[in-house]
Design a protein around this motif. Sequence first.
Motif, PDB file in Angstrom:
ATOM      1  N   TYR A 221       0.840  -1.203   0.000  1.00 12.39           N
ATOM      2  CA  TYR A 221       0.000   0.000   0.000  1.00 12.39           C
ATOM      3  C   TYR A 221       0.873   1.251   0.000  1.00 12.39           C
ATOM      4  O   TYR A 221       0.646   2.199  -0.751  1.00 12.39           O
ATOM      5  N   GLN A 222       1.896   1.237   0.850  1.00 13.29           N
ATOM      6  CA  GLN A 222       2.779   2.409   0.933  1.00 13.29           C
ATOM      7  C   GLN A 222       3.528   2.622  -0.372  1.00 13.29           C
ATOM      8  O   GLN A 222       3.702   3.761  -0.812  1.00 13.29           O
ATOM      9  N   ARG A 224       2.526   1.814  -3.380  1.00 14.92           N
ATOM     10  CA  ARG A 224       1.621   2.365  -4.387  1.00 14.92           C
ATOM     11  C   ARG A 224       1.350   3.838  -4.111  1.00 14.92           C
ATOM     12  O   ARG A 224       1.237   4.648  -5.031  1.00 14.92           O
ATOM     13  N   ALA A 225       1.255   4.164  -2.826  1.00 15.51           N
ATOM     14  CA  ALA A 225       1.028   5.574  -2.469  1.00 15.51           C
ATOM     15  C   ALA A 225       2.207   6.427  -2.927  1.00 15.51           C
ATOM     16  O   ALA A 225       2.018   7.503  -3.495  1.00 15.51           O
ATOM     17  N   GLN A 228       2.172   7.040  -6.649  1.00 13.40           N
ATOM     18  CA  GLN A 228       1.136   7.925  -7.163  1.00 13.40           C
ATOM     19  C   GLN A 228       1.241   9.337  -6.629  1.00 13.40           C
ATOM     20  O   GLN A 228       0.889  10.287  -7.316  1.00 13.40           O
ATOM     21  N   ASN A 229       1.641   9.485  -5.394  1.00 12.58           N
ATOM     22  CA  ASN A 229       1.786  10.820  -4.835  1.00 12.58           C
ATOM     23  C   ASN A 229       2.732  10.785  -3.639  1.00 12.58           C
ATOM     24  O   ASN A 229       2.303  10.625  -2.506  1.00 12.58           O
ATOM     25  N   TYR A 231       4.246  13.035  -2.078  1.00 12.07           N
ATOM     26  CA  TYR A 231       4.048  14.077  -1.060  1.00 12.07           C
ATOM     27  C   TYR A 231       2.996  13.661  -0.046  1.00 12.07           C
ATOM     28  O   TYR A 231       3.152  13.847   1.159  1.00 12.07           O
ATOM     29  N   ALA A 232       1.910  13.116  -0.573  1.00 11.20           N
ATOM     30  CA  ALA A 232       0.851  12.666   0.326  1.00 11.20           C
ATOM     31  C   ALA A 232       1.335  11.474   1.147  1.00 11.20           C
ATOM     32  O   ALA A 232       1.027  11.359   2.329  1.00 11.20           O
ATOM     33  N   ALA A 233       2.117  10.595   0.522  1.00 10.93           N
ATOM     34  CA  ALA A 233       2.650   9.448   1.254  1.00 10.93           C
ATOM     35  C   ALA A 233       3.530   9.931   2.406  1.00 10.93           C
ATOM     36  O   ALA A 233       3.423   9.446   3.526  1.00 10.93           O
ATOM     37  N   GLU A 234       4.361  10.923   2.116  1.00 10.83           N
ATOM     38  CA  GLU A 234       5.257  11.449   3.147  1.00 10.83           C
ATOM     39  C   GLU A 234       4.462  12.045   4.305  1.00 10.83           C
ATOM     40  O   GLU A 234       4.739  11.778   5.471  1.00 10.83           O
ATOM     41  N   VAL A 238       4.891   7.885   5.690  1.00 11.50           N
ATOM     42  CA  VAL A 238       5.624   6.835   4.997  1.00 11.50           C
ATOM     43  C   VAL A 238       7.076   7.287   4.828  1.00 11.50           C
ATOM     44  O   VAL A 238       7.331   8.398   4.372  1.00 11.50           O
TER      45      VAL A 238
ATOM     46  N   LYS B 345      -1.698  17.927  -3.238  1.00  9.70           N
ATOM     47  CA  LYS B 345      -0.296  17.528  -3.112  1.00  9.70           C
ATOM     48  C   LYS B 345      -0.099  16.640  -1.882  1.00  9.70           C
ATOM     49  O   LYS B 345       0.266  15.485  -2.007  1.00  9.70           O
ATOM     50  N   ARG B 346      -0.372  17.179  -0.719  1.00  8.28           N
ATOM     51  CA  ARG B 346      -0.097  16.441   0.505  1.00  8.28           C
ATOM     52  C   ARG B 346      -1.291  15.647   1.023  1.00  8.28           C
ATOM     53  O   ARG B 346      -1.134  14.802   1.896  1.00  8.28           O
ATOM     54  N   GLY B 347      -2.471  15.979   0.524  1.00  7.70           N
ATOM     55  CA  GLY B 347      -3.673  15.488   1.195  1.00  7.70           C
ATOM     56  C   GLY B 347      -4.100  14.082   0.849  1.00  7.70           C
ATOM     57  O   GLY B 347      -4.515  13.335   1.725  1.00  7.70           O
ATOM     58  N   VAL B 349      -4.046  10.602  -2.204  1.00 10.88           N
ATOM     59  CA  VAL B 349      -3.537   9.952  -3.405  1.00 10.88           C
ATOM     60  C   VAL B 349      -4.723   9.809  -4.354  1.00 10.88           C
ATOM     61  O   VAL B 349      -5.656   9.061  -4.069  1.00 10.88           O
ATOM     62  N   PHE B 352      -6.113   6.461  -5.438  1.00 13.40           N
ATOM     63  CA  PHE B 352      -6.551   5.548  -4.382  1.00 13.40           C
ATOM     64  C   PHE B 352      -8.046   5.718  -4.132  1.00 13.40           C
ATOM     65  O   PHE B 352      -8.610   6.784  -4.370  1.00 13.40           O
ATOM     66  N   ARG B 364      -1.294   1.693   9.252  1.00 15.05           N
ATOM     67  CA  ARG B 364      -0.623   0.584   9.938  1.00 15.05           C
ATOM     68  C   ARG B 364      -1.373   0.166  11.203  1.00 15.05           C
ATOM     69  O   ARG B 364      -1.138  -0.902  11.746  1.00 15.05           O
TER      70      ARG B 364
END
Lengths: 359, 514
Positions: A221-222, A224-225, A228-229, A231-234, A238, B345-347, B349, B352, B364
Motif C-alpha cells: 500500500y505504501q 503504491r502511495a 502515485q503521490n 508528497y501525500a505518502a510522506e 511513509v 499535493k499532501r492530502g 492519493v 486511491f 498501519r
Amino acid sequence: MTQQKRISLEKLTQNTTFLSAIALILSLLVSGVVMMIAGYSPIEGYSAMFTGAFGSVDNLAQTLGTATPLIFAGLAMAFAARGGMFNIGIEGQIIAGAFPAALVGAYLQGLPWFVHIPLCFLAGMIGGGLWAMLAGFLKNKLRVSEVILTIMLNYVAQYLAEYLANYQFKAEGMLVRTETIQPSAALPALIPYSRLTTGIFVALAFAVFVWWFLSRTTPGYQMRAIAQNPYAAEAGGVNIARMNLLTMFLSGALAGMGGAVEVMGVHGYFIVNMTSGYGFDGVAIAVMGNNTPLGTVISALIFGALRAGSTSMNRMTSIPGEFIQVLQALVILFVSTPGIVRAMLRKRNFKKNDQKKGA
Amino acid sequence: MYAVEMHGITKQFKNVLANSNVELMVKRGEIHSLLGENGAGKSTLMNILYGMYAPTSGQVVVQGKPVVIENPLKAIELGIAMVHQHFMLIEPLTVAENVVLGYEPKKHGCFDMKKAVEEVNTLADQYGLHVDARQKVEELSVGTKQRVEILKALYRKADILILDEPTAVLTPQEVSDLFRVLRKLRESGKTIIIITHKLKETLELADTVTVLRKGQVIASLPVTEQMDQAQLAELMVGRIVSLETEKQPVPGEHEVVMALRGAVVTRDKRNVLDDISLEIRAGEILGIAGVEGNGQTELIDVLTGLQRLSGGAVVLQGKQLPAGRITPRSMLAAGVGHIPEDRGKRGFVGGFTIAENIVLGYHRNQPFARHGLINRKARDEFADRVARQYDVRMDSIQDTVGSLSGGNQQKVIIGRVFAQDPKVIIAAQPTRGVDIGAIEYIHGELVKMRDAGKAVLLISADLDELMRLSDKIAVLYDGRIVDRRDASEYDERTLGALMTGHTPDSVEKEVKQA
C-alpha cells in the motif's frame, strides 16, 4: 446511434488492455510493412513465426520456456514501477542473481533437492535484490536518479560476472562459464530437452505473490502511495527513502529469480551473455502489461512466443530474426503513446461516418 | 450595447454537462461578475469565449457580430483577453518582455527592448498599474504579477477582459488595488468579466451579476444597494446557507497542548522561520494570518514533522520532543492531525479509493492492518462510517478520491483526521477551493473539535475565515510572528497591514489618524 458508438469507442480506448492489444496488432502490421519494404514476404515471415511459436509441442515448450525468465523480468519492472521506481537495471540484476545461484548450485553438495533448490533461489534473490538495492541506496545518498544508476550498474554486473567467470570460478573448457550445478539444484524439464521446466510454475507463483503483496500488505500500500503521490505518502508518515530501498530490493529479487531459474533450468551453469536482453524485454513486457501481474504474465507469454517464433523464422526463411526487435520497439512505442492509437481509431471512425453521409 | 452575447451555449464533456443552454449578456463598459460554486460551469463558459473549448452548441456574439472563436488567437484578435488563475508568465524574463511577447516592437528586424519598456511604462501609467518594466517577473509579488498579466491583455488591445478568480491569491491591500485598477479600466470603456465565488467582491465591484449553478444560469441581475450576501448565496447554492458560525468561548482552563519554542528553519542561509514561539491550547483555535510564502508552509511542516528544525524545539504536552526523532509518522502517532494546505499535493492519493485514503497515515494501525497485512473488511467498514459521518457525497467508498469534487475531497481528509481523535489539529487552508455549502460544514466541524477540547491551529489566506473561527490570531510576516492578540481585537484592515510588513506601531498610528 453514432453518438453511442463514439462513446463506447472512447471508453474502449481508455481501457488499457484494449490499448495493449491494439498496440500489438499495430506493431505486427507496421513490422509487416517494414518487412515488405525490405523485400521479404510478411506472410511467409509471420507464418514461420507462428509455426515456430505454436506449431508443435516442442515449439510450444520453447515459447513457454522462453517466457519463464521474461515473466520474472516483467514482474521486476512492473513491481518497481508500482512502487514509484524506474528500474532499468533488470538485466544486471538477472546476472547478479544468476551468478550466486550458479555457485550455490555447483559448490553445495549432498543436499536433497527440496533444500538445494530453495537455497539457490534464495541466493538468486539476495544477489539480484542487493544489486538493485545498491542503486536505491545510492539514489538516497547522492540524490541521483535511479534510472542512471540502474543502467550503469548493468555494465558493472555484466563485466564483474564475466571477470569472475573467467578467473576465480571458471570451469574447465573453452566456454566462459562456471561449474555445472549439482543434479539436486536442477529444475526438472517438463518436456524432455526443452527450455520448459518447473520454473514456469515458480514464475506464476511469484506473479500471484506480487499481486498479493501490492494489494494486501501495508508495505505494498505504501509503495503504491509513493508511486502515485510521494508528497501525500510522506505526509502520511511513509518513510520514502526506506520504502524505495525495499521496492528496489524486491524488484531486484524478482529479476534475480529470473536469473536463477535460467541457470537451474536451462543452462545448468552461469555463462556469459546468458541473459540475452531479457532485462530490457522486461521493460516492454511490463509496459504492455500495464504494470499489473496478470498483464505482465500475459505479455511475457506473448513476448516468449515472439522470441521463439523469431528463432524459427530466422531458420526457416531468409528473414533475419532481428525483425523481432523492430516489432518489440514498435510495441513499446504504441503502448506508451496511446494517443497514436486513439488518433488512428478516431480517424477511421470519422472516415466511416463520412462514407455513410456520402451514401 | 452588448460587448459579449452568448446564446444557448451548451457544452457536453464526456459524462458531464458543463453548460446547459446558457445565456450571458455582458454590456459594454461594465464589470460583470460570473458567480457560482466550483463546477458550476463558469470557467468552461469563459474558456469557450476565449476559444479554449468549442461549444457543443450555441452562438457567441462579440460587439454585435456573430463569431466562431476557434482558438485563443482568434479571441485576442476580437479583443478578448483572459487573465488565468495560474499566471502564464515567463519567470526569468522582464516585465516588458513578458508584456510584449508575441507582439514585440522591432528595430531593423531585431527586438527593440528600449521601445518595449517605453510602451509598457506608458500603458502602465495610463491605467495606474505600477510596475517596473525592467524587473524580472520572478522577483515580483503575486499582486504585481497579476498586474503584468493585465498589462499583457491591454498591450494586445483587449477591450474585453476575463479574470478567473482574480482575488484568490491576493492580500486585502492587493485586492483593493486591483479593484481600483478594474474601476479605472471600466471608466476607460473596457468591459470586464470576473469569474468568482466570492459574494462580497461581487457586491462591492460588479455592475451586473450572472449566477450559474450546475451549468445553468439561475439569475442575471443588476447589482443594487439592496442586494445582500445571503440573497446571492441562496441563488448560488440553491438553499439558504448560514454565513456565520456560532461560537461560544470554551469554559475552563486552556492548557497548552503543543508549542514551539524559538523555532528556526534555515534554507539557503536564510531563516524562513525565525525564532517562532507559539502555543496551541486545548479548546482554542489559534489563527495564523499572513501572505502566502511568509513561512506558513514551513510552520505547518515543522508541526507535522515534515520539516526538521534548524534551531529551537517542539513541545508536545509539556515534553520537548527529541529533534532528530521527529518524523511525520511520530507526529501522527502522537495525535497531531494534519489537514494539508494543498490537498492535491499532501492530502490524498488521487488514484486511491476513498477507503484507502481515509486510512492514509493511520494505515498501519489496528484494525486496518495487523502484522503488515491489510484487513480490508475492517478498513472498508470504518471508511464507510467516516465517509457517511462527514457527509462525503459518493457512490461508494471504492470510488477514487480523484473523481470527487474539491469539497468532498476535503471532507475525506477532514474525516480522516477527526475520526482518529487527535489532540492537536493543524488545519491549513481547510476550505480552499471548496463550495459554500462545504465551507459552512467544515467550519462547523472545526468549531466542534475546538469545543470538544482539541487544540487547533488554523492557517488560512482567507481573512474572513480566520476572524470568524479564531480565538487568537498571530500574524506571520517574513518568517516571524510580528503581532498576536485575541481575534476580537483585530479588524481586516489592521491584519492586512500587519501581513504586508507594517509594524504594529505604525498600524496603530495610522488607525488613530484615520
